[in-house]
Design a protein around this motif. Structure first.
Motif, short mmCIF file in Angstrom:
data_model
loop_
_atom_site.label_atom_id
_atom_site.label_comp_id
_atom_site.label_asym_id
_atom_site.label_seq_id
_atom_site.Cartn_x
_atom_site.Cartn_y
_atom_site.Cartn_z
N GLY A 147 0.85 -1.18 0.00
CA GLY A 147 0.00 0.00 0.00
C GLY A 147 0.88 1.23 0.00
N LEU A 148 0.85 2.02 -1.07
CA LEU A 148 1.76 3.16 -1.21
C LEU A 148 1.02 4.40 -1.69
CD1 LEU A 148 4.70 1.30 -3.01
CD2 LEU A 148 4.75 2.19 -0.68
N PRO A 149 1.54 5.57 -1.33
CA PRO A 149 0.95 6.80 -1.87
C PRO A 149 0.99 6.78 -3.39
CG PRO A 149 2.51 7.30 -0.11
CD PRO A 149 2.67 5.85 -0.42
N ASP A 150 0.02 7.42 -4.02
CA ASP A 150 -0.03 7.37 -5.49
C ASP A 150 1.16 8.06 -6.14
OD1 ASP A 150 -0.72 9.95 -4.85
OD2 ASP A 150 -2.74 9.85 -5.69
N HIS A 164 -7.25 1.75 -6.37
CA HIS A 164 -6.98 3.11 -5.91
C HIS A 164 -8.01 3.39 -4.81
CE1 HIS A 164 -5.04 3.37 -9.86
NE2 HIS A 164 -4.38 4.41 -9.41
N GLN A 205 1.42 9.28 3.23
CA GLN A 205 0.38 9.82 2.35
C GLN A 205 -0.49 10.85 3.08
OE1 GLN A 205 -1.06 6.06 1.21
NE2 GLN A 205 -1.74 5.49 3.26
N ARG A 264 -4.28 6.27 -1.84
CA ARG A 264 -3.21 5.28 -1.86
C ARG A 264 -3.53 4.25 -2.94
NH1 ARG A 264 -3.41 0.22 2.31
NH2 ARG A 264 -5.40 -0.60 1.61
N GLU A 266 -3.07 0.18 -3.83
CA GLU A 266 -2.72 -1.15 -3.33
C GLU A 266 -2.18 -1.96 -4.51
OE1 GLU A 266 -5.37 -4.38 -1.10
OE2 GLU A 266 -5.05 -2.55 0.09
#
Length: 293
Positions: A147-150, A164, A205, A264, A266
């Motif tokens: 799971g990361l910031p866009d 998203h 994020q 974020r 996934e």
């Protein structure tokens, strides 16, 4: 130099004890000790400093260990790939999962995979996305859900976007804002927050969103467990910002959309260089089970 000798060295290094290493290796201690000494004699260096109570790697042992582990991983991989040509998968499968995974049912997929490939040794660990990316790059992990910031997609690994998601405000029904249908970051700036540890992807994020809006917030509780996070929210001690799917309906908490909240992504991630047959088979199972939901 024999592969079994390398396995014994790794066992001693991990256990820091010859007796426990022998038990782990399913061999009598005298045989394990003899093989380690024989390898040391062949190399001309001492790998372990040992007394009757203590075992530690020497500098030579610490230098030897990474290559020894890589050699064994390569040997195990070669065996697994050779056997896989017959349709009988073997080897290991290590999965990493973030605490806030919402888009896939990992345990259900592992159940399906295990029934199809019972000879594959399965491992599962929870943790942080960046650590998982590093582990996959170093061939220490096969597949992970991230799971990361866009704004910060993973690099050096193969990925597939699962979803998203825009984070929502999670609060106790007793909170003064709980009845609102929609919020903005400005509405939340004065609140006390619970969030993931500073500098973690799960936290960054939200920090970036407040900073970009010219706002400051107070994070009084830094925790890795979403259960602890939601327990604090339930006690009306803090507000959280999470993907809506993380919060079970049974919790009875209020989940309020944030119009300008952070998003974020996934991801499903695996080795871009040389994924194992077990990893590829698990990816197929995961996609099939997800498609069937």
């Amino acid at each position: 130099m024999e592969l079994q000798q390398l396995r014994y060295v790794l066992a001693v290094a991990e256990e820091r004890n010859f007796t426990r290493a022998a038990v782990k290796s399913h061999v009598v201690q005298s045989a394990l000790s003899h093989q380690v000494k024989a390898l040391e004699h062949e190399l001309g260096v001492q790998l372990f400093a040992r007394t009757s109570r203590r075992v530690e790697l020497t500098d030579a042992g610490a230098a030897f260990l990474p290559a020894a582990r890589a050699t064994l991983d390569a040997a195990d991989r070669a065996i697994a790939e050779a056997v896989s040509t017959s349709g009988d998968l073997r080897g290991r499968l290590l999965i990493g999962v973030i605490p806030t995974v919402t888009t896939v049912d990992i345990t259900a997929a592992l159940g399906v995979f295990h029934r199809a490939h019972p000879n594959v040794e399965i491992g599962l660990t929870t943790g942080g996305s960046l650590d998982f990316v590093t582990a996959i790059r170093e061939s220490a992990m096969d597949v992970a859900v991230l799971g990361l910031p866009d704004a910060t997609p993973p690099t050096g690994v193969a990925t597939e976007i699962l979803a998203h998601e825009r984070l929502c405000a999670v609060m106790s029904p007793e909170h003064r804002l709980a009845s609102r249908r929609r919020l903005h970051l400005n509405d939340l700036a004065a609140e006390t927050f619970v969030d993931f540890p500073a500098s973690s992807p799960g936290r960054s994020q939200s920090d970036r969103a407040f900073t970009a809006a010219g706002l400051r917030r107070t994070v009084a509780f830094d925790v890795m467990s979403t259960d602890v996070m939601l327990d604090l929210v339930d006690q009306n001690l803090a507000v959280a910002m999470l993907a809506p799917g993380v919060v079970a309906d049974s919790r009875g908490l209020n989940v309020v959309p944030i119009a300008d909240g952070p998003t974020r992504i996934e991801y499903l991630a695996w080795s871009a260089f040389n994924p194992s047959p077990a990893a590829l088979a698990f990816l197929d199972v995961l996609r099939a089970t997800s498609a069937g939901d």
